[in-house]
Design a protein around this motif. Sequence first.
Motif, PDB file in Angstrom:
ATOM      1  N   ILE A 187       0.845  -1.291  -0.010  1.00 45.54           N
ATOM      2  CA  ILE A 187      -0.030  -0.077   0.056  1.00 45.54           C
ATOM      3  C   ILE A 187       0.800   1.224  -0.081  1.00 45.54           C
ATOM      4  O   ILE A 187       1.714   1.210   0.792  1.00 45.54           O
ATOM      5  N   GLY A 188       0.592   2.281  -0.960  1.00 45.75           N
ATOM      6  CA  GLY A 188       1.488   3.425  -0.795  1.00 45.75           C
ATOM      7  C   GLY A 188       0.406   4.369  -0.188  1.00 45.75           C
ATOM      8  O   GLY A 188      -0.839   4.512  -0.526  1.00 45.75           O
ATOM      9  N   VAL A 189       0.995   5.169   0.811  1.00 41.12           N
ATOM     10  CA  VAL A 189       0.071   6.072   1.321  1.00 41.12           C
ATOM     11  C   VAL A 189       0.799   7.287   1.252  1.00 41.12           C
ATOM     12  O   VAL A 189       1.684   7.535   1.377  1.00 41.12           O
ATOM     13  N   VAL A 190      -0.288   8.172   1.125  1.00 40.08           N
ATOM     14  CA  VAL A 190       0.148   9.922   0.869  1.00 40.08           C
ATOM     15  C   VAL A 190      -0.777  10.617   2.119  1.00 40.08           C
ATOM     16  O   VAL A 190      -1.954  10.336   2.391  1.00 40.08           O
ATOM     17  N   PHE A 191       0.102  11.495   2.793  1.00 43.10           N
ATOM     18  CA  PHE A 191      -0.664  12.315   3.924  1.00 43.10           C
ATOM     19  C   PHE A 191      -0.761  13.625   3.601  1.00 43.10           C
ATOM     20  O   PHE A 191      -0.163  14.236   2.585  1.00 43.10           O
ATOM     21  N   GLN A 192      -1.790  14.349   4.069  1.00 48.43           N
ATOM     22  CA  GLN A 192      -1.829  15.840   4.178  1.00 48.43           C
ATOM     23  C   GLN A 192      -0.870  16.302   4.179  1.00 48.43           C
ATOM     24  O   GLN A 192      -0.157  17.337   3.642  1.00 48.43           O
ATOM     25  N   ASP A 193       0.014  15.819   5.612  1.00 51.98           N
ATOM     26  CA  ASP A 193       1.310  16.675   6.050  1.00 51.98           C
ATOM     27  C   ASP A 193       2.451  15.817   5.427  1.00 51.98           C
ATOM     28  O   ASP A 193       3.515  16.145   5.733  1.00 51.98           O
ATOM     29  N   HIS A 194       2.346  14.997   4.458  1.00 56.96           N
ATOM     30  CA  HIS A 194       3.068  14.346   3.790  1.00 56.96           C
ATOM     31  C   HIS A 194       4.208  13.666   4.558  1.00 56.96           C
ATOM     32  O   HIS A 194       4.887  12.709   3.755  1.00 56.96           O
ATOM     33  N   LYS A 195       4.551  13.885   5.702  1.00 54.31           N
ATOM     34  CA  LYS A 195       5.521  12.991   6.557  1.00 54.31           C
ATOM     35  C   LYS A 195       6.699  12.715   5.873  1.00 54.31           C
ATOM     36  O   LYS A 195       7.307  11.572   5.687  1.00 54.31           O
TER      37      LYS A 195
ATOM     38  N   LEU B   1      -1.920  -0.699  -4.397  1.00 50.51           N
ATOM     39  CA  LEU B   1      -3.224   0.258  -3.797  1.00 50.51           C
ATOM     40  C   LEU B   1      -2.366   1.315  -3.261  1.00 50.51           C
ATOM     41  O   LEU B   1      -1.498   1.370  -2.591  1.00 50.51           O
ATOM     42  N   ILE B   2      -2.968   2.663  -3.772  1.00 52.77           N
ATOM     43  CA  ILE B   2      -2.615   3.851  -3.066  1.00 52.77           C
ATOM     44  C   ILE B   2      -3.675   4.497  -2.248  1.00 52.77           C
ATOM     45  O   ILE B   2      -4.819   4.542  -2.946  1.00 52.77           O
ATOM     46  N   ILE B   3      -3.444   4.855  -0.973  1.00 45.29           N
ATOM     47  CA  ILE B   3      -4.287   5.837  -0.182  1.00 45.29           C
ATOM     48  C   ILE B   3      -4.041   7.114  -0.066  1.00 45.29           C
ATOM     49  O   ILE B   3      -2.502   7.121   0.231  1.00 45.29           O
TER      50      ILE B   3
END
Lengths: 307, 230
Positions: B81-89, B158-160
């Motif tokens: 799973i690729g995860v993208v955050f609002q604060d990008h971390k 999967l990217i979330i």
Amino acid sequence: MSLGVFGTRHVQALLGSLGRLARNPLATALTLLVIGLALALPAALSVFVIDAQMATGGFGDAIDMSVYLKSGVPLAQAQQLATDARERPGVARVTLIPADLGLQEFRKYSGFGAALDALKSNPLPTVLRVVPRRAASSAADLESLRRYFAAWPEVDTVQLDTEWVLRFNAILGVLRRLGLITAALLGAGVLAVVGNTIRLEILNRRAEIEVTKLVGGSNAFVRRPFLYTGLLYGVGGALLAWVILEAAVLILDPSVTTLAQLYGSGYSLQGPTGQVLAGLFGGGMALGWLGAWVSAHRHLRGIEPRA
Amino acid sequence: MIVFERVSKRYPNGREALTHVSFGIESGEMVFLTGRSGAGKSTVLKLVALLERPSRGTVTVNGKSTGTLKARHIPAFRRQIGVVFQDHKLLADRPIFDNVALPLVVAGAPLKETDKRVRAALDQVGLLGKEQMLPTELSVGEQQRVGIARAVVSKPPLIIADEPTGNLDPDLSLEVMRLFRRFSDVGVTVLVATHDQHIVRELAKREIVLASGEIQGDGADPLPHVVASR
């Protein structure tokens, strides 16, 4: 995972840890100094004990016994007794000191020459100086040798001149124990220092650990750089302890050599042996790794990614 | 690819974030998850990424039920799973290259391939040539794209993304969303939580609407409806 990839990961972790330590030279130096001192003290004790053992090995010739013959035993008979004594197993050397020679030496070294002149006859007995073989120099062997000579009818008394060697060996035994206790206590200290340093490091890198776990880093992956950091602390500390030891030997050696010469020995300090160095580095690495492992195991589990 | 079956999530503080939520997302689909803040969007994403486990019901991702997955299998699960955050971390003290390479490094990819794939991912988000810069030297939009590059670098199925456009102006937002659509076009499943209705309308993809922890509408159905199961 192939062996190459496995190796690459470890090299990456090792270099990463090394780089991190190098980027904080002051903090790293202080930690290394604490570990180095903690390792140097027990190592110094073991160097001292090993050196002292070698020194008493050199004193092996100093173990001897004086067999005093009854006065009135003629010189020829004394010479025969000396020959007999040489045949006793466990005897390395026998020196006959006739009463006349003994008197001459006593007159020369004691400074009581005038008093001796007042005596009508020679008060000193003929003496056999018996040096046992090194293999037969234990307390029990010496005692049996003493009894053997004491049983001879021509013999007055047998005096063992070895008690100080036995005492010295006993003192070395105490020091060896002391070294073990010191090593255990300071080893625990090294564990605590490394563990605490790693704990702070983990807290500082919390964000990084979370992200790493988030993208699928396993616990082993996250733990690895910290274990290498602990291992490097151990190696660095051992290296520093080695330098401290060599410096101490360099400073002490002249006075020790002088002392040994006063006792008629050509002995000088040897510094850490290969065995001591192996113990130093092996112990340092094991303690560093273990301290890091305990700390990482405890503190990394609590860090889970949050979104 | 993702199946939620009557999923409820109650946090330790007693707040019930999701109640009886059921939906399914096919492989290669692109879906928007919308609703007010507090509606449960983030909780859905956390359940998918296995940052949380469901209190009741089952969450199945790529054939694996997250409720029963053993802790030692979680890293392998997250790698798909690729995860993208609002604060990008992003890691502020590491260059862009290291940040993007992280998923490959943890997966033990060979160095050569890592190098190649990081460049390819940065190329896809239009940041090739900035590998050695630090995240703080980039604009907010560029940082967000670095986060996306990191999410796609290992080519996960999967990217979330949680509010990936929250800090971006409308033009940049649209650009980022088109980027996601491109991944979806090549077969990657994409689930994006957003409150930006403008973007959702613009891209015309399926939309799951959450309100107070329940599904209020699902754009995959002919008409939005309220899920009756209570």
